[in-house]
Design a protein around this motif. Structure first.
Motif, PDB file in Angstrom:
ATOM      1  N   THR A 180       0.838  -1.200   0.000  1.00 40.00           N
ATOM      2  CA  THR A 180       0.000   0.000   0.000  1.00 40.00           C
ATOM      3  C   THR A 180       0.875   1.253   0.000  1.00 40.00           C
ATOM      4  O   THR A 180       0.581   2.225  -0.722  1.00 40.00           O
ATOM      5  N   SER A 239     -11.185   0.912  -1.568  1.00 39.56           N
ATOM      6  CA  SER A 239     -10.762   0.295  -2.829  1.00 39.56           C
ATOM      7  C   SER A 239     -11.732   0.570  -3.977  1.00 39.56           C
ATOM      8  O   SER A 239     -11.302   0.888  -5.094  1.00 39.56           O
ATOM      9  N   SER A 240     -13.020   0.427  -3.738  1.00 36.75           N
ATOM     10  CA  SER A 240     -13.998   0.624  -4.816  1.00 36.75           C
ATOM     11  C   SER A 240     -13.967   2.057  -5.329  1.00 36.75           C
ATOM     12  O   SER A 240     -13.999   2.295  -6.548  1.00 36.75           O
ATOM     13  N   ALA A 243     -10.900   2.619  -7.383  1.00 35.77           N
ATOM     14  CA  ALA A 243     -11.046   2.041  -8.722  1.00 35.77           C
ATOM     15  C   ALA A 243     -11.817   2.977  -9.644  1.00 35.77           C
ATOM     16  O   ALA A 243     -11.409   3.214 -10.794  1.00 35.77           O
ATOM     17  N   TYR A 291      -7.600  -3.508 -11.052  1.00 35.16           N
ATOM     18  CA  TYR A 291      -6.971  -4.169  -9.906  1.00 35.16           C
ATOM     19  C   TYR A 291      -7.680  -3.832  -8.593  1.00 35.16           C
ATOM     20  O   TYR A 291      -7.867  -4.700  -7.738  1.00 35.16           O
ATOM     21  N   PHE A 292      -8.073  -2.579  -8.428  1.00 36.87           N
ATOM     22  CA  PHE A 292      -8.666  -2.158  -7.151  1.00 36.87           C
ATOM     23  C   PHE A 292     -10.146  -2.516  -7.018  1.00 36.87           C
ATOM     24  O   PHE A 292     -10.723  -2.351  -5.943  1.00 36.87           O
ATOM     25  N   LEU A 293     -10.781  -3.007  -8.082  1.00 38.38           N
ATOM     26  CA  LEU A 293     -12.146  -3.501  -7.944  1.00 38.38           C
ATOM     27  C   LEU A 293     -12.130  -4.750  -7.070  1.00 38.38           C
ATOM     28  O   LEU A 293     -11.362  -5.676  -7.329  1.00 38.38           O
ATOM     29  N   PRO A 294     -12.953  -4.830  -6.030  1.00 37.13           N
ATOM     30  CA  PRO A 294     -12.939  -5.982  -5.115  1.00 37.13           C
ATOM     31  C   PRO A 294     -13.143  -7.321  -5.810  1.00 37.13           C
ATOM     32  O   PRO A 294     -12.559  -8.331  -5.414  1.00 37.13           O
ATOM     33  N   ILE A 295     -13.933  -7.346  -6.877  1.00 42.88           N
ATOM     34  CA  ILE A 295     -14.236  -8.630  -7.521  1.00 42.88           C
ATOM     35  C   ILE A 295     -13.069  -9.142  -8.373  1.00 42.88           C
ATOM     36  O   ILE A 295     -13.049 -10.295  -8.777  1.00 42.88           O
ATOM     37  N   THR A 296     -12.081  -8.285  -8.668  1.00 43.71           N
ATOM     38  CA  THR A 296     -10.976  -8.707  -9.528  1.00 43.71           C
ATOM     39  C   THR A 296      -9.620  -8.587  -8.849  1.00 43.71           C
ATOM     40  O   THR A 296      -8.603  -8.877  -9.453  1.00 43.71           O
ATOM     41  N   VAL A 297      -9.625  -8.166  -7.579  1.00 42.27           N
ATOM     42  CA  VAL A 297      -8.355  -7.860  -6.934  1.00 42.27           C
ATOM     43  C   VAL A 297      -7.424  -9.055  -6.871  1.00 42.27           C
ATOM     44  O   VAL A 297      -6.210  -8.908  -6.876  1.00 42.27           O
ATOM     45  N   ASN A 298      -7.986 -10.271  -6.836  1.00 38.86           N
ATOM     46  CA  ASN A 298      -7.138 -11.462  -6.767  1.00 38.86           C
ATOM     47  C   ASN A 298      -6.889 -12.098  -8.130  1.00 38.86           C
ATOM     48  O   ASN A 298      -6.177 -13.086  -8.237  1.00 38.86           O
TER      49      ASN A 298
END
Length: 407
Positions: A180, A239-240, A243, A291-298
Motif C-alpha cells: 500500500t 478500494s472501490s 477504482a 486491480y482495485f475492484l474488489p471482484i478482480t483484486v485477486n
C-alpha cells in the motif's frame, strides 16, 4: 504555464570550473546520476541479486529504488530546472545542489550495506533529499508568486512522506503494509507525471510538429483533482472508490492524448516517445482501476499496472524528457540522435517483454520456463537504453552550453 526569461549575467572573462558547470542547474547532475543508477539497479536486481543483502532487500529494494531512487529523482531534477524557467530564479546550484546530490548518493550506497545503522542513515538521507528539493522549489515559486505550481511542492512533500512511510515499514518489519505504501507513492508520482505531461507534451508538439492542438487545460484540472482524490481514497483504504477514480483518470488521459493528434508526430522521435509514454500512463491507470475492484483484486497480478505505469508511463516519458530538455538546456539542436531513437525503442521493448512475462503462466502454463528469459531480455534492453543515454549525454551534461550561454 507562464514562461519567464532567466536573467543572463553580463559576459566576463571568468571561465567556469567543471564543478560550476555540472552543478549549474538541477538537470545536469541528477539526469546523469539517475540514468546510470537505472541501469545499475536493474543489473543488480536481475543478474546479481545475491549482492542485495541490506536491510531492505529483494523485491522491496527493487520497488523502492525504481520508484524513489530513479523515477522520482528524475522528477526532482526536472522540476528544479523547469522552475528556473517558470520563475527566472534557480532553486539550487553550486554547493547546495551538490549537497542534494550527496544525500541521494548516501541513500543508494547505504541501502546496500547490511547493517541497521547504514539503513537508518540511508533512509534519513533519502527522505531529506525530497524535503530539501521541496523547500528549494517552494522558495522560488513563492517569490515569483507562481501559485499554479504550488501543487508540485505538495507532491514532492508527498513523495517524501510516502517514502518515509515505506522505509518505516521496512524498519519495523511491517511487510504487509509495504504494498500500500508503494502504491501511494506510485499515485503521487502519477500526479506529477500527469501534470507535467499535460503541460509540456502539447507545448512541445506544437513547436516541434507545427500541429494546432488543444492544451487540455479544463480536463487537466479534472485530472489533477481526480489524482488527488484517488491518493486520499487509497490512503483511507476505499478500494472501490479508488477504482472508480482511476477509471475516470485513465479515460481522461487517453482522451487528451487522442485530441493531441498522436499520428501527426510519428516522424519526430522526440515527440512520439512522449505520446507513447502518455498512452501507457493512461492504460496503466485503467488497469489499476481493474486491480482495485474488489471482484478482480485477486485475479490480476498487481505487477501489471505497476509495470505498465512505471515502465511504459514513467520510464518512457523519462528517457524522452531527459533527452529533449537536456538538449534544450545545453544549447543543442532539438533532434534525437539515432542512438537515442534506439534507446527509446529499447525501453518500450523492455516494457512489453516485462508485461509479457507476467501473463505467461495464465496464457501458456506449459511455457513458464520462458519467464526468466523474458525477464533477462527486458533487463538487457533497459540497461542498454539508459547506459546509451549516459554515454551520449555525459559530455553534454558536464560541459558548458554549446551556444555559450550560462546554465
Amino acid at each position: 504555464m507562464a514562461l519567464v526569461q532567466i536573467d543572463i549575467p553580463s559576459p566576463t572573462s571568468h571561465k567556469p570550473s567543471r564543478f560550476d558547470v555540472v552543478f549549474a542547474l538541477g538537470f545536469r547532475p541528477i539526469y546523469l546520476m539517475s540514468a546510470i543508477w537505472a541501469a545499475v539497479a536493474i543489473a543488480l536486481w536481475i543478474y546479481m541479486p545475491q549482492l542485495l543483502i541490506g536491510k531492505m532487500s529483494g523485491v522491496w529494494w527493487h520497488a523502492h529504488e525504481m520508484l524513489w531512487g530513479f523515477i522520482a529523482t528524475v522528477a526532482v531534477g526536472f522540476l528544479l530546472t523547469a522552475s528556473a524557467t517558470w520563475t527566472g530564479k534557480n532553486p539550487l546550484k553550486s554547493t547546495p545542489l551538490a549537497l542534494l546530490c550527496l544525500l541521494w548518493i548516501i541513500a543508494r550506497i547505504g541501502y546496500l550495506i547490511p547493517s541497521d545503522s547504514s539503513f537508518v542513515i540511508a533512509a534519513l538521507a533519502d527522505v531529506g533529499f525530497f524535503i530539501y528539493a521541496a523547500i528549494a522549489l517552494a522558495r522560488v515559486l513563492y517569490k515569483a508568486k507562481s501559485k499554479q505550481n504550488y501543487p508540485l511542492v505538495v507532491a514532492l512533500l508527498g513523495l517524501a512522506s510516502s517514502n518515509a512511510a515505506y522505509l518505516s515499514c521496512i524498519a519495523l518489519d511491517k511487510v504487509d503494509n509495504l504494498r500500500t505504501g508503494f502504491q501511494i507513492g506510485l499515485l503521487i508520482m502519477a500526479f506529477i507525471a500527469l501534470l507535467i505531461g499535460r503541460r509540456v507534451i502539447p507545448f512541445f508538439t506544437q513547436r516541434g510538429a507545427g500541429l494546432d492542438i488543444p492544451r487540455s487545460e479544463q480536463s487537466g484540472k479534472y485530472q489533477l483533482w481526480l489524482s488527488g482524490l484517488a491518493i486520499v481514497s487509497l490512503i483511507l483504504g476505499l478500494s472501490s472508490l479508488t477504482a472508480i477514480l482511476l477509471f475516470a483518470l485513465g479515460a481522461i488521459t487517453l482522451y487528451q492524448l487522442y485530441t493531441w493528434q498522436p499520428l501527426g508526430v510519428r516522424k519526430v522521435p522526440l515527440l512520439w516517445v512522449l505520446h507513447i509514454s502518455y498512452f501507457f500512463l493512461g492504460l496503466g491507470l485503467l488497469i489499476a482501476g481493474v486491480y482495485f475492484l474488489p471482484i478482480t483484486v485477486n485475479a490480476l497480478p498487481p505487477a501489471t499496472f505497476v509495470h505498465t505505469i512505471g515502465m511504459g508511463g514513467f520510464a518512457v516519458m523519462i528517457i524522452g524528457m531527459m533527452t529533449r530538455t537536456a538538449l534544450g538546456h545545453t544549447g543543442r539542436p532539438l533532434k534525437a540522435s539515432q542512438l537515442m531513437v534506439v534507446a527509446y525503442v529499447l525501453v518500450i521493448v523492455a516494457t512489453v517483454l516485462r508485461l509479457a512475462a507476467l501473463f505467461v503462466p495464465s496464457i501458456a502454463p506449459a511455457a513458464t520456463q520462458a519467464i526468466v528469459p523474458l525477464w533477462h531480455s527486458s533487463a538487457a534492453c533497459w540497461i542498454v537504453a539508459f547506459l546509451a543515454y549516459a554515454y551520449q549525454y555525459a559530455p553534454y551534461l558536464t560541459s558548458p552550453r554549446a551556444d555559450g550561454r550560462p546554465g
